[in-house]
Design a protein around this motif. Structure first.
Motif, PDB file in Angstrom:
ATOM      1  N   ASP A  11       0.864  -1.181   0.000  1.00 25.10           N
ATOM      2  CA  ASP A  11       0.000   0.000   0.000  1.00 25.10           C
ATOM      3  C   ASP A  11       0.900   1.229   0.000  1.00 25.10           C
ATOM      4  N   PRO A  12       1.258   1.713  -1.175  1.00 31.00           N
ATOM      5  CA  PRO A  12       2.229   2.802  -1.265  1.00 31.00           C
ATOM      6  C   PRO A  12       1.883   4.042  -0.435  1.00 31.00           C
ATOM      7  N   GLU A  13       0.618   4.324  -0.250  1.00 29.30           N
ATOM      8  CA  GLU A  13       0.241   5.499   0.543  1.00 29.30           C
ATOM      9  C   GLU A  13       0.594   5.330   2.020  1.00 29.30           C
ATOM     10  N   LYS A  14       0.740   4.095   2.470  1.00 30.19           N
ATOM     11  CA  LYS A  14       1.129   3.834   3.864  1.00 30.19           C
ATOM     12  C   LYS A  14       2.644   3.685   4.011  1.00 30.19           C
ATOM     13  N   ALA A  15       3.361   3.686   2.902  1.00 36.07           N
ATOM     14  CA  ALA A  15       4.818   3.518   2.929  1.00 36.07           C
ATOM     15  C   ALA A  15       5.467   4.851   3.282  1.00 36.07           C
ATOM     16  N   ARG A  16       5.278   5.243   4.504  1.00 34.89           N
ATOM     17  CA  ARG A  16       5.780   6.524   4.987  1.00 34.89           C
ATOM     18  C   ARG A  16       6.465   6.304   6.327  1.00 34.89           C
ATOM     19  N   GLY A  17       7.729   6.687   6.399  1.00 33.19           N
ATOM     20  CA  GLY A  17       8.473   6.566   7.640  1.00 33.19           C
ATOM     21  C   GLY A  17       8.210   7.776   8.513  1.00 33.19           C
ATOM     22  N   GLY A  18       9.200   8.162   9.279  1.00 28.13           N
ATOM     23  CA  GLY A  18       9.070   9.332  10.132  1.00 28.13           C
ATOM     24  C   GLY A  18       8.859  10.586   9.309  1.00 28.13           C
ATOM     25  N   LYS A  19       8.188  11.552   9.876  1.00 30.95           N
ATOM     26  CA  LYS A  19       7.796  12.751   9.125  1.00 30.95           C
ATOM     27  C   LYS A  19       8.970  13.462   8.461  1.00 30.95           C
ATOM     28  N   ASP A  20      10.137  13.400   9.035  1.00 30.49           N
ATOM     29  CA  ASP A  20      11.296  14.088   8.471  1.00 30.49           C
ATOM     30  C   ASP A  20      12.104  13.239   7.500  1.00 30.49           C
ATOM     31  N   PHE A  21      11.771  11.963   7.389  1.00 31.73           N
ATOM     32  CA  PHE A  21      12.593  11.048   6.605  1.00 31.73           C
ATOM     33  C   PHE A  21      11.791  10.275   5.561  1.00 31.73           C
ATOM     34  N   SER A  22      10.527  10.436   5.545  1.00 37.01           N
ATOM     35  CA  SER A  22       9.603   9.616   4.780  1.00 37.01           C
ATOM     36  C   SER A  22       9.705   9.786   3.268  1.00 37.01           C
ATOM     37  N   PHE A  23       9.320   8.718   2.557  1.00 36.36           N
ATOM     38  CA  PHE A  23       9.063   8.839   1.133  1.00 36.36           C
ATOM     39  C   PHE A  23       8.036   9.958   0.936  1.00 36.36           C
ATOM     40  N   VAL A  24       8.172  10.701  -0.125  1.00 35.98           N
ATOM     41  CA  VAL A  24       7.165  11.715  -0.468  1.00 35.98           C
ATOM     42  C   VAL A  24       6.520  11.398  -1.815  1.00 35.98           C
ATOM     43  N   LEU A  39      20.550   5.427  -0.934  1.00 35.57           N
ATOM     44  CA  LEU A  39      21.631   4.440  -0.946  1.00 35.57           C
ATOM     45  C   LEU A  39      22.933   5.019  -1.487  1.00 35.57           C
ATOM     46  N   ARG A  40      22.824   5.952  -2.417  1.00 34.19           N
ATOM     47  CA  ARG A  40      24.006   6.502  -3.079  1.00 34.19           C
ATOM     48  C   ARG A  40      24.738   7.567  -2.260  1.00 34.19           C
ATOM     49  N   ASN A  41      24.045   8.237  -1.382  1.00 27.86           N
ATOM     50  CA  ASN A  41      24.697   9.295  -0.599  1.00 27.86           C
ATOM     51  C   ASN A  41      24.231   9.217   0.851  1.00 27.86           C
ATOM     52  N   ASP A  42      24.834  10.033   1.722  1.00 26.03           N
ATOM     53  CA  ASP A  42      24.529   9.947   3.153  1.00 26.03           C
ATOM     54  C   ASP A  42      23.608  11.060   3.654  1.00 26.03           C
ATOM     55  N   ARG A  43      22.919  11.767   2.769  1.00 30.12           N
ATOM     56  CA  ARG A  43      22.053  12.875   3.219  1.00 30.12           C
ATOM     57  C   ARG A  43      20.943  12.405   4.157  1.00 30.12           C
ATOM     58  N   LEU A  44      20.243  11.326   3.805  1.00 32.80           N
ATOM     59  CA  LEU A  44      19.176  10.812   4.668  1.00 32.80           C
ATOM     60  C   LEU A  44      19.750  10.374   6.009  1.00 32.80           C
ATOM     61  N   PHE A  45      20.847   9.632   5.963  1.00 36.75           N
ATOM     62  CA  PHE A  45      21.489   9.181   7.198  1.00 36.75           C
ATOM     63  C   PHE A  45      21.877  10.360   8.069  1.00 36.75           C
ATOM     64  N   GLU A  46      22.481  11.392   7.495  1.00 39.35           N
ATOM     65  CA  GLU A  46      22.929  12.547   8.283  1.00 39.35           C
ATOM     66  C   GLU A  46      21.756  13.304   8.896  1.00 39.35           C
ATOM     67  N   ARG A  47      20.642  13.426   8.162  1.00 38.50           N
ATOM     68  CA  ARG A  47      19.444  14.068   8.740  1.00 38.50           C
ATOM     69  C   ARG A  47      18.928  13.259   9.918  1.00 38.50           C
ATOM     70  N   TRP A  48      18.901  11.930   9.761  1.00 41.07           N
ATOM     71  CA  TRP A  48      18.423  11.059  10.836  1.00 41.07           C
ATOM     72  C   TRP A  48      19.375  11.128  12.034  1.00 41.07           C
ATOM     73  N   ARG A  49      20.669  11.064  11.762  1.00 40.05           N
ATOM     74  CA  ARG A  49      21.674  11.093  12.834  1.00 40.05           C
ATOM     75  C   ARG A  49      21.565  12.392  13.629  1.00 40.05           C
ATOM     76  N   ALA A  50      21.394  13.508  12.948  1.00 41.55           N
ATOM     77  CA  ALA A  50      21.288  14.801  13.616  1.00 41.55           C
ATOM     78  C   ALA A  50      20.067  14.878  14.522  1.00 41.55           C
ATOM     79  N   ALA A  51      19.040  14.085  14.240  1.00 41.60           N
ATOM     80  CA  ALA A  51      17.811  14.096  15.036  1.00 41.60           C
ATOM     81  C   ALA A  51      17.905  13.195  16.271  1.00 41.60           C
ATOM     82  N   GLN A  52      18.990  12.436  16.413  1.00 42.93           N
ATOM     83  CA  GLN A  52      19.137  11.525  17.552  1.00 42.93           C
ATOM     84  C   GLN A  52      19.593  12.286  18.789  1.00 42.93           C
ATOM     85  N   ASP A  53      19.273  11.730  19.962  1.00 37.42           N
ATOM     86  CA  ASP A  53      19.668  12.357  21.225  1.00 37.42           C
ATOM     87  C   ASP A  53      21.185  12.500  21.335  1.00 37.42           C
ATOM     88  N   ASP A  54      21.915  11.504  20.849  1.00 38.88           N
ATOM     89  CA  ASP A  54      23.373  11.535  20.899  1.00 38.88           C
ATOM     90  C   ASP A  54      23.921  11.240  19.502  1.00 38.88           C
TER      91      ASP A  54
END
Length: 113
Positions: A11-24, A39-54
């Motif tokens: 169900d592609p409409e439900k294929a949504r992760g966290g609000k800041d990281f989700s498929f659009v 997969l090709r770059n670290d932009r998603l990872f860096e956004r997620w990492r920055a949102a972590q407590d540590d």
């Protein structure tokens, strides 16, 4: 060693992760393009990492990238099938998919590429 991952978004409409990281996207091509970018770059990872407590405590291995990753997408009735070919480790691949799609995806098969 590269692997080929066969993913289904039932169900592609439900294929949504966290609000800041989700498929659009709403199309098979769009989902494929977003996953390929993740997969090709670290932009998603860096956004997620920055949102972590540590952020400094996050395993840097989760930031692995594969500049030659290729993802294709195809609409099949109401669901979307994605095929990702990448050398990123399986655990990292699944982490990226969880960020993008939450739990609304299914791993159908994995094979050597």
């Amino acid at each position: 060693m590269a692997a080929r991952y066969y993913i289904s978004l039932p169900d592609p409409e439900k294929a949504r992760g966290g609000k800041d990281f989700s498929f659009v996207s709403h199309s098979a091509e769009g989902f494929a393009s977003e996953l390929q970018d993740a997969l090709r770059n670290d932009r998603l990872f860096e956004r997620w990492r920055a949102a972590q407590d540590d952020p400094d405590g996050v395993d840097p291995g989760l930031g692995a990238t594969d500049p030659s990753a290729i993802v294709t997408g195809q609409q099949d009735d109401l669901h979307i099938d994605l095929i990702a070919t990448t050398s990123i480790p399986g655990a990292v691949f699944k982490h990226r998919l969880r960020l993008l799609a939450g739990s609304a995806w299914e791993l159908r098969d994995v094979s050597a590429a």
